[in-house]
Motif scaffolding. Sequence first.
Motif, short mmCIF file in Angstrom:
data_model
loop_
_atom_site.label_atom_id
_atom_site.label_comp_id
_atom_site.label_asym_id
_atom_site.label_seq_id
_atom_site.Cartn_x
_atom_site.Cartn_y
_atom_site.Cartn_z
N ALA A 232 -3.59 2.75 -8.16
CA ALA A 232 -3.17 3.20 -6.75
C ALA A 232 -4.56 2.92 -5.78
O ALA A 232 -4.53 2.55 -4.45
N THR B 65 1.58 3.56 -3.06
CA THR B 65 0.59 4.48 -3.56
C THR B 65 0.87 5.88 -2.84
O THR B 65 -0.05 6.76 -3.34
N SER C 95 -5.78 8.20 -7.34
CA SER C 95 -6.41 7.08 -7.40
C SER C 95 -6.22 6.06 -8.78
O SER C 95 -6.15 4.92 -8.64
N ILE D 118 0.41 1.52 -10.25
CA ILE D 118 1.66 0.92 -9.78
C ILE D 118 2.02 -0.10 -10.49
O ILE D 118 1.39 -1.28 -10.85
N ARG E 127 0.84 -1.40 -0.14
CA ARG E 127 -0.05 -0.08 -0.02
C ARG E 127 0.89 1.20 0.08
O ARG E 127 0.41 2.21 -0.40
N ASP F 201 0.07 9.31 -4.54
CA ASP F 201 -0.46 9.11 -6.03
C ASP F 201 -2.07 9.61 -5.92
O ASP F 201 -2.82 9.08 -5.14
#
Length: 310
Positions: A285, A210, A215, A219, A207, A213
Motif C-alpha cells: 500500500a 490502499t 504501508s 494489495i 490508490r 491500510d
Amino acid sequence: MTRRLMAFGVVTGSALLALGVVAGPAMACAGLVTPGGNVRLVRTGTLAAYHDGLEHYITSFRFEGGGAEFGSIVPLPGIPSNIARGGDWTLQRLDREVNPQPLAAASAGGAQPAAASAEVIEQKRIDALDITVLKGGGASVGEWAREHGFQLTPDAPEVLDFYAARSPIFMAARFDAQAARDRGQEQGDGTPIHLTIPVSNPWVPLRILTLGDSSDTRIDADVYMLTDHKPALLPQPGTPLGLGLIPLRDEQASDQLLSDLRNDKGMEWVPQTMWFTAFRVAEEAGRLRYDLAVDASGRGRPSLVAAGLR
C-alpha cells in the motif's frame, strides 16, 4: 493482509476499504465506510469497458454477516447517464477467462473546491442497495458520509481530495441489511450494478485500494480491461514505474468471450471486436500512490494527471 480486486474493462472507480481480511475476490476501487457491527462487504469483481465514448462500469457487491447498514464510496470519472442492475454472469465469465478452472471443477458449477455540502445528483434503490451519486469536493463527500452515520479512516480526507481534484463525482452504495432479509437474500448473494458513464477517456483508480491500510499491507488485485483499440497505459504494467502491475493479457478478445458477454443482461452493446487487457496489482500500500491512466483512442497519449503523477 491481502486484497483481491477484479476490474474488467477500463475501470473507472470504486475502491473499498476492507475491515479485516476479505474472503475471495474483491471489488475494484471503492472505499468501505461502516458504523460498526459485523457486516462485511465482500467485493466480487468489477468491469469497466470503454466503447463509443461510454464507459460501462459493472461491479458486484456480495454481502456477508449481519447487523447495521454499511456502504462504500466510489470515485467516478463522470456523471452516469444510466444506473441499472447488472447482468448475471458477466463478471464470472471474465474471471474464468483469466483464471480458467479445471474441467472437473467447471462442470460442477478538473479541480473541484470543497463545498459546504455534497450535491445529490441521483438516488436509486437496486435490490437491497441504496445508490447515491454525489458531486462535491473530498471534504463535502466525507462530511456526507459522516452525516449518514459512517466513520472514515484517518487517511480518507487526503484520498478523497486526491480523486476530487480530477473528478468531483462519487457513488455511495449503502447496503440495507433489513431490506436484504425482507427480500430473502442469503449471505453471500451478490448484487451487480451497471453504470453507463459518458467520458472522453476512462481511468483506473488504484490508490483508493490502499484506503485505511498500513504501508506494508499487500494489495492483490486483478484488473480486466476491454477497449475498442489497444490502449496506452500509464504506468505501463511491467515497467519500472509500474513494477507492481504484473501483465496477464494484452490481446484481441476472443469471439467466444465477446459472444458470452453479449448474451448477458444489459450487455447488448458489446461490439464484434474489442481489445482485452488484464494485469494483476501486487504491491504494498505504501508504494501504490498512483492510478492507471488509459488512452483508449489508439493515439498513445495517457495522461499524467489522470495517473495522479502530476
